[in-house]
Design a protein around this motif. Structure first.
Motif, PDB file in Angstrom:
ATOM      1  N   PHE A  25     -30.101  10.844 -20.492  1.00 43.12           N
ATOM      2  CA  PHE A  25     -29.567   9.525 -20.155  1.00 43.12           C
ATOM      3  C   PHE A  25     -29.214   9.455 -18.689  1.00 43.12           C
ATOM      4  N   CYS A  32     -32.627   5.717 -20.835  1.00 40.18           N
ATOM      5  CA  CYS A  32     -32.612   6.941 -21.632  1.00 40.18           C
ATOM      6  C   CYS A  32     -34.040   7.314 -22.008  1.00 40.18           C
ATOM      7  N   CYS A  48     -28.320   7.683 -26.039  1.00 42.59           N
ATOM      8  CA  CYS A  48     -29.035   6.455 -25.705  1.00 42.59           C
ATOM      9  C   CYS A  48     -28.302   5.193 -26.153  1.00 42.59           C
ATOM     10  N   ALA A  51     -27.556   2.806 -23.394  1.00 37.65           N
ATOM     11  CA  ALA A  51     -28.671   2.461 -22.515  1.00 37.65           C
ATOM     12  C   ALA A  51     -29.174   1.049 -22.793  1.00 37.65           C
TER      13      ALA A  51
END
Length: 437
Positions: A25, A32, A48, A51
């Motif tokens: 990440f 990510c 993630c 993200a």
């Protein structure tokens, strides 16, 4: 998190062992990337969740074709709805269409607006009936360097996906050996405003069927660069039904002049890219309402056209020996003439060039006689001579100044425009003489 949810986030998520088989990440970019996850390392996907862009690279999902994918329970739906992911990229994966058809509908619980498949192979045939009437939040769909079954004959799948596809706004199918686009498929994309078909194998005869009556009714931007197009007239005929088309990119096709073409381009067309098309002369007719015309990187020796609405003209990397008359473009604000065979800018044209906002004419073989250097220096003094000044403006002649920068050539009004100075001086002396008498 269930396997079904993991498959939803990326078909390449659970895959073979590989180098760096985990997720990484980048907090700054909110991006990510997951590489070849397996059952042991799938937990790293938790990184993630913060993200906005999630990318899955590599994997082998064929073994999950028979995996039972049930409808999601309320907690899974709530989890998906809480994610801030806006874009999902799936790369370097073999995608069984039967599996894709089963999990695609779960995107309806997310906020994903953009879905990208890069260097993927689509295998088999999907059962798309579960997508009948299903809408998705995805507005942008991209396929780059993908291998799949021909579009011809897959109209039934597009029909099942129509509730979603008729809301799609951007579609890209690039570097994927596309040779044709069936008329019926184009009619499904009711809201599409951007279509990118670059780096495929479309020929002159493929455009008219693809852009038939009723296909892509809202299309504004069409990219056809790097295809097998050769006939300017056939391209015009192929897109003339796209009455909302505003931007057309034909660059990197080898276009040839057609005898007396009478085809009329859509009057809505404002941006036209004909760069890298091997042009030796300007093809006609040009769209009548153009605002941006790019004919750079060709073999043009002269440009003698008149477009009253043109604002930006790009002619770099040609064989021009003279500046096109600015009088033909009353609202022009940008003119690029780099890397041509221009030796000087005529003084009357320099006066007109001064009203432009962006002029570039670097890497031309300038004659730095007194007036030649003076014209460029005067234009540079306006502050509108763009990138390349002064380092890329060099003198090729006369011999005494060869290799000099134009900016370094000494010029003066008295020496360069003697007639313009002497005539008023003579008049002044004459008047003084009369006054004395």
């Amino acid at each position: 998190m269930s396997v079904a949810v993991l498959l939803l986030l990326g078909l390449g998520l659970l895959g073979a062992e590989g180098r760096r088989n985990r997720c990484y990440f980048n907090r700054t970019q909110e991006h990510c990337v997951c590489y070849n996850l397996n059952e042991e390392t799938a937990g790293s996907i938790i990184q993630c969740l913060a993200a906005t862009v999630v990318e899955f690279r590599g994997g082998d999902v064929e073994k999950y074709i028979a995996f039972p994918i049930r409808d999601l329970d309320s907690s899974a739906i709530e989890t998906l709805g809480s994610l801030i992911i806006q874009k999902v990229i799936i790369a370097d994966v073999l995608v069984p269409e039967i599996l894709l058809a089963r999990v695609l509908r779960f995107f309806s619980y997310t906020h994903v607006k953009e879905l990208v498949f890069d260097s993927c192979v689509f295998q088999g045939t999907g059962d798309w009936h579960e997508m009948d009437g299903q809408s998705l939040p995805i507005l942008s769909l991209s396929f780059n360097n993908v291998t799949s079954a021909p579009l011809m004959g897959n109209e039934k799948a597009f029909s099942s996906l129509s509730t979603w596809l008729e809301t799609l706004q951007e579609l890209a199918v690039t570097s994927s050996r596309v040779t044709s686009l069936p008329c019926a498929i184009g009619k499904v994309f009711r809201a599409l405003h951007t279509l990118d078909l670059a780096q495929n194998s479309l020929g002159d005869g493929n455009l008219t069927p693809a852009f038939c009556q009723g296909a892509f009714p809202q299309l504004q931007v069409l990219s056809l660069q790097h295809n097998n197009l050769t006939s300017y007239h056939s391209v015009c005929e192929g897109v003339q039904l796209l009455q909302g088309l505003q931007s057309l990119n034909l660059s990197h096709n080898k276009l040839v002049t057609d005898p007396s073409s009478s085809c009329q381009w859509p009057p809505s067309l404002r941006i036209f890219n004909l760069s890298h098309t091997g042009l030796e002369e300007v093809l006609t007719p040009l769209p009548s309402n153009l605002e941006v015309l790019d004919m750079s990187h060709n073999h043009l020796h002269a440009v003698d056209i008149s477009l009253s609405s043109l604002k930006k003209l790009f002619l770099s990397q040609n064989l021009l020996q003279a500046v096109p008359s600015i009088r033909n473009y009353p609202v022009l604000d940008t003119l690029h003439l780099d890397n041509n065979s221009i030796t000087e800018l005529p003084w009357d044209e320099v006066t007109l060039l001064k009203r432009l906002q962006d002029v570039t004419a670097a890497n031309n073989p300038y004659n730095c006689s007194c007036s030649g250097a003076g014209e460029l220096q005067a234009l540079a003094a306006t502050g509108h001579l763009g990138q390349g000044w002064p380092q890329d403006y060099m003198c090729q002649s006369p011999p005494g100044y060869q290799g000099w920068r134009v900016v370094a050539v000494p010029v003066s009004v008295l020496r360069c425009h003697r007639a313009a100075v002497v005539a008023p001086l003579c008049v002044a002396l004459a008047l003084l003489g009369l006054a004395g008498a």
